[in-house]
Design an enzyme around this catalytic site. Structure first.
Site, PDB file in Angstrom:
ATOM      1  N   SER A 181       0.729  -1.153  -0.224  1.00 35.79           N
ATOM      2  CA  SER A 181       0.109  -0.090  -0.099  1.00 35.79           C
ATOM      3  C   SER A 181       0.887   1.237  -0.142  1.00 35.79           C
ATOM      4  O   SER A 181       2.018   1.133   0.501  1.00 35.79           O
ATOM      5  CB  SER A 181      -0.971   0.101   1.186  1.00 35.79           C
ATOM      6  OG  SER A 181      -0.064  -0.138   2.362  1.00 35.79           O
TER       7      SER A 181
ATOM      8  N   CYS B  67      -4.051  -4.971  -7.586  1.00 37.35           N
ATOM      9  CA  CYS B  67      -3.500  -3.553  -7.725  1.00 37.35           C
ATOM     10  C   CYS B  67      -3.908  -3.027  -9.492  1.00 37.35           C
ATOM     11  O   CYS B  67      -3.583  -1.914  -9.480  1.00 37.35           O
ATOM     12  CB  CYS B  67      -1.995  -3.432  -7.586  1.00 37.35           C
ATOM     13  SG  CYS B  67      -0.951  -4.310  -8.747  1.00 37.35           S
TER      14      CYS B  67
HETATM   15  P1  NAD Z   1       0.631  -3.708   3.021  1.00 33.95           P
HETATM   16  O1  NAD Z   1       1.271  -2.438   2.495  1.00 33.95           O
HETATM   17  O2  NAD Z   1      -0.189  -3.933   4.167  1.00 33.95           O
HETATM   18  O3  NAD Z   1       1.865  -4.779   3.244  1.00 33.95           O
HETATM   19  C1  NAD Z   1       2.765  -4.968   2.278  1.00 33.95           C
HETATM   20  C2  NAD Z   1       3.999  -5.137   3.012  1.00 33.95           C
HETATM   21  O4  NAD Z   1       4.218  -4.217   3.776  1.00 33.95           O
HETATM   22  C3  NAD Z   1       3.884  -6.549   3.686  1.00 33.95           C
HETATM   23  O5  NAD Z   1       5.040  -7.434   3.562  1.00 33.95           O
HETATM   24  C4  NAD Z   1       3.927  -6.141   5.095  1.00 33.95           C
HETATM   25  O6  NAD Z   1       4.124  -7.005   6.044  1.00 33.95           O
HETATM   26  C5  NAD Z   1       4.457  -4.717   5.255  1.00 33.95           C
HETATM   27  N1  NAD Z   1       4.046  -3.760   6.006  1.00 33.95           N
HETATM   28  C6  NAD Z   1       2.818  -3.680   6.419  1.00 33.95           C
HETATM   29  N2  NAD Z   1       2.674  -2.630   7.389  1.00 33.95           N
HETATM   30  C7  NAD Z   1       3.794  -2.207   7.492  1.00 33.95           C
HETATM   31  C8  NAD Z   1       4.737  -1.320   8.513  1.00 33.95           C
HETATM   32  N3  NAD Z   1       3.706  -0.386   9.415  1.00 33.95           N
HETATM   33  N4  NAD Z   1       5.888  -0.918   8.389  1.00 33.95           N
HETATM   34  C9  NAD Z   1       6.561  -1.721   7.497  1.00 33.95           C
HETATM   35  N5  NAD Z   1       6.154  -2.836   6.728  1.00 33.95           N
HETATM   36  C10 NAD Z   1       4.752  -2.880   6.774  1.00 33.95           C
HETATM   37  O7  NAD Z   1      -0.246  -4.306   1.838  1.00 33.95           O
HETATM   38  P2  NAD Z   1      -1.065  -5.445   1.465  1.00 33.95           P
HETATM   39  O8  NAD Z   1      -2.328  -5.246   2.193  1.00 33.95           O
HETATM   40  O9  NAD Z   1      -0.283  -6.791   1.671  1.00 33.95           O
HETATM   41  O10 NAD Z   1      -1.092  -5.305   0.008  1.00 33.95           O
HETATM   42  C11 NAD Z   1      -2.261  -4.679  -0.778  1.00 33.95           C
HETATM   43  C12 NAD Z   1      -1.769  -3.316  -1.207  1.00 33.95           C
HETATM   44  O11 NAD Z   1      -0.645  -3.610  -2.234  1.00 33.95           O
HETATM   45  C13 NAD Z   1      -2.959  -2.613  -2.062  1.00 33.95           C
HETATM   46  O12 NAD Z   1      -2.791  -1.110  -1.933  1.00 33.95           O
HETATM   47  C14 NAD Z   1      -2.351  -2.683  -3.409  1.00 33.95           C
HETATM   48  O13 NAD Z   1      -2.932  -1.958  -4.207  1.00 33.95           O
HETATM   49  C15 NAD Z   1      -0.998  -2.692  -3.333  1.00 33.95           C
HETATM   50  N6  NAD Z   1      -0.135  -3.463  -4.432  1.00 33.95           N
HETATM   51  C16 NAD Z   1       0.258  -2.785  -5.449  1.00 33.95           C
HETATM   52  C17 NAD Z   1       1.025  -3.290  -6.365  1.00 33.95           C
HETATM   53  C18 NAD Z   1       1.723  -2.597  -7.719  1.00 33.95           C
HETATM   54  O14 NAD Z   1       2.371  -3.205  -8.248  1.00 33.95           O
HETATM   55  N7  NAD Z   1       1.712  -1.245  -7.520  1.00 33.95           N
HETATM   56  C19 NAD Z   1       0.741  -4.795  -6.579  1.00 33.95           C
HETATM   57  C20 NAD Z   1       0.158  -5.512  -5.541  1.00 33.95           C
HETATM   58  C21 NAD Z   1      -0.318  -5.091  -4.671  1.00 33.95           C
END
Ligand code: NAD
Length: 498
Positions: A227, A282
């Site tokens: 995200s 995404c």
């Molecule tokens: P997320 O941001 O919650 O988590 C992604 C990663 O970050 C995970 O490994 C998680 O453990 C880690 N993380 C979570 N909170 C954190 C924090 N406070 N500090 C450090 N690391 C942390 O995302 P998600 O819910 O797993 O995935 C969905 C999101 O990803 C959506 O917003 C989607 O649009 C996005 N996404 C983007 C793409 C792209 O290529 N642009 C592709 C797939 C998903």
């Protein structure tokens, strides 16, 4: 609860030692099916030790032999396809056919990486000056890391380590704590394929593990997908710690529908793009932009029965259109956005909130929702929902249709559906978004092109996979050489080729 997933460090599965864990749900039943250990800083440091130790020898392996490991890995993943798809489907909740696609799209990047001997070649200029030749080489960075999201537990790790390892780096994957089993299995398969110990490590965890990566000076680069707020956190903190960072964030992809489009085709394509994988992609299409009132009215009347008729079922069923959402908390968040949209004045054409699947009443299911008359300034439109929700924004004309995705805070993907080539071409040139589909609803580029969004969908300036991926995972060294027959005198002026 049956098992606890640990980590994969230095060529073997190891149990977590820190004591903190995270529940892994089965989204179809709503039950906790296992748990995952959350790494401490010490455990992460141990993985970095292993990767650091493995790096010099792996970087010295000639590129053709590194490519052979990737070839063998590709074959092993293909053989393990059903097992991997089942793991994905039962932890994530996407349907089995969709889970196979998750693995396949990752494998396509591995296939691309099999060409690394050619891709990693440098450049050469003969006689750049008197007796001087210049050449460049692309060298691996060292220990590098990938922090990956829940929604593509096979594809996104493979996008990253497929290219990074083929380039001669050693890798640490920190997967999502929601569905960590697939990345662990991929690491086992890489070992079986011939990757030496320490070349691919998987360390599960949360912010503590991520901060340990950011702060460890031995980690040279981070690729992040998730995200946008976290992407920005990792981009800015990673850069502050002197690392190369690419960080891809959230999305709100629009599909523009011009009045001349084939509406039957539009509705078919839109349905899959908006509701497939319960909208947890995404590159999903959560916004439709019909141009003109007549196009909008036709679209809504054709969509309504199709959304009501979506086949929602257990993730492991072969014939569901979509399965449950990943967690109850996420389903509740999506439901809150639907209420917000209603409060903002949007028309609730189909309401999926009360959906319940017989026999799976505790599963994290939600029906498809269709909202009409969303507008910029509505929080539910301006933000990412990431669920089976399609919002329609009515555009008055072509200019409005270009402006809507261009002015949105996210700029991942966009599509236009039309029979007018000139309009499509103009749209593709002008729209302020990173990936564009023309009569293609989900324009994820093929592996040998490159993936990356703009604005708050991507921080950093180098994309995933394709030649840009090779560029991200390597650094260039340029050698200027002269083999003089006789050396006389000193030069105090900057050398030029003039
Ligand atoms: P997320 O941001 O919650 O988590 C992604 C990663 O970050 C995970 O490994 C998680 O453990 C880690 N993380 C979570 N909170 C954190 C924090 N406070 N500090 C450090 N690391 C942390 O995302 P998600 O819910 O797993 O995935 C969905 C999101 O990803 C959506 O917003 C989607 O649009 C996005 N996404 C983007 C793409 C792209 O290529 N642009 C592709 C797939 C998903």
């Amino acid at each position: 609860m049956t098992t606890q997933q640990g980590h994969f460090i230095n060529g073997a599965r190891v149990a977590g030692e820190g004591g903190r864990t995270h529940d892994i749900f089965n989204p179809t039943t709503g039950e906790v099916q296992s748990s995952v250990a959350l790494a401490t800083r010490e455990e992460m440091a141990r993985a970095v030790d292993a990767a650091q130790k493995a790096f010099p020898a792996w970087a010295a392996v000639n590129p053709q032999k590194r490519a052979r490991v990737m070839f063998r890995f590709k074959e092993l993943v293909e053989k393990d396809m059903e097992h991997l798809a089942t793991l994905i489907s039962s932890e994530h909740g996407k349907t089995l056919p969709d889970a196979r696609g998750d693995v396949q799209r990752g494998l396509e990047v591995v296939e691309f990486a099999c060409g690394i001997p050619h891709l990693q070649k440098g450049e050469y200029t003969e006689a750049a000056g008197p007796g001087i030749d210049v050449y460049s080489m692309r060298q691996p960075l060292g220990v590098v890391a990938g922090i990956t999201p829940f929604n593509f537990p096979a594809m996104i790790p493979m996008w990253m380590f497929g290219v990074a390892i083929a380039c001669g780096n050693t890798f640490i994957n920190k997967p999502s704590e929601k569905d960590p089993s697939t990345p662990l299995r991929l690491a086992e398969l890489m070992m079986e394929a011939g990757a030496p110990e320490g070349v691919l490590n998987v360390v599960n965890g949360d912010k503590e593990a991520v901060d340990a990566i950011i702060e460890d000076p031995r980690v040279k680069a981070i690729s992040f997908v998730g995200s946008s707020d976290i992407a920005h956190y990792i981009y800015s903190n990673g850069a502050a710690h002197g690392k190369r960072v690419q960080a891809f964030g959230g999305a709100k992809n629009h599909m523009v529908i011009l009045p001349d489009a084939d509406m039957e085709n539009v509705v078919n394509q839109l349905l899959g793009a908006a509701y497939g994988s319960a909208g947890e992609r995404c590159m999903a299409t959560p916004v439709a932009v019909p141009v003109g009132e007549e196009t909008a009215d036709t679209l809504i009347s054709m969509l309504k029965p199709r959304v009501e008729g979506l086949r929602i079922g257990p993730s492991l069923s072969e014939d569901s259109d979509l399965g449950p959402l990943v967690t109850a908390a996420h389903r509740d968040r999506v439901a809150n956005y639907i209420q917000m949209a209603v409060d903002e004045g949007q028309e609730l054409v189909v309401d999926g909130r009360d959906f319940s699947l017989q026999g799976y009443e505790n599963g994290f299911f939600m029906g498809g929702t269709l909202l009409d008359r969303a507008k910029p300034g509505h929080k539910s439109y301006d933000e990412e929902i990431f669920g089976p929700v399609l919002q329609v924004v009515r555009a008055g004309n072509f200019e409005d249709a270009v402006a809507l995705p261009s002015q949105h805070q996210y700029g991942n993907g966009v599509a236009i559906f039309t029979r007018n080539g000139a309009a499509a071409r103009e749209f593709a040139q002008r729209v302020n978004v990173g990936m564009v589909g023309v009569n293609v609803p989900i324009p994820v580029p093929v592996a040998y092109h490159t993936f990356g969004g703009w604005k708050r969908s991507g921080f950093g300036d180098t994309n995933q996979h394709g030649p840009e991926g090779v560029k991200f995972w390597t650094k260039v060294k340029t050698v200027t050489q002269r083999w003089p027959e006789d050396v006389s005198g000193s030069e105090f002026v900057i050398p030029t080729m003039g």
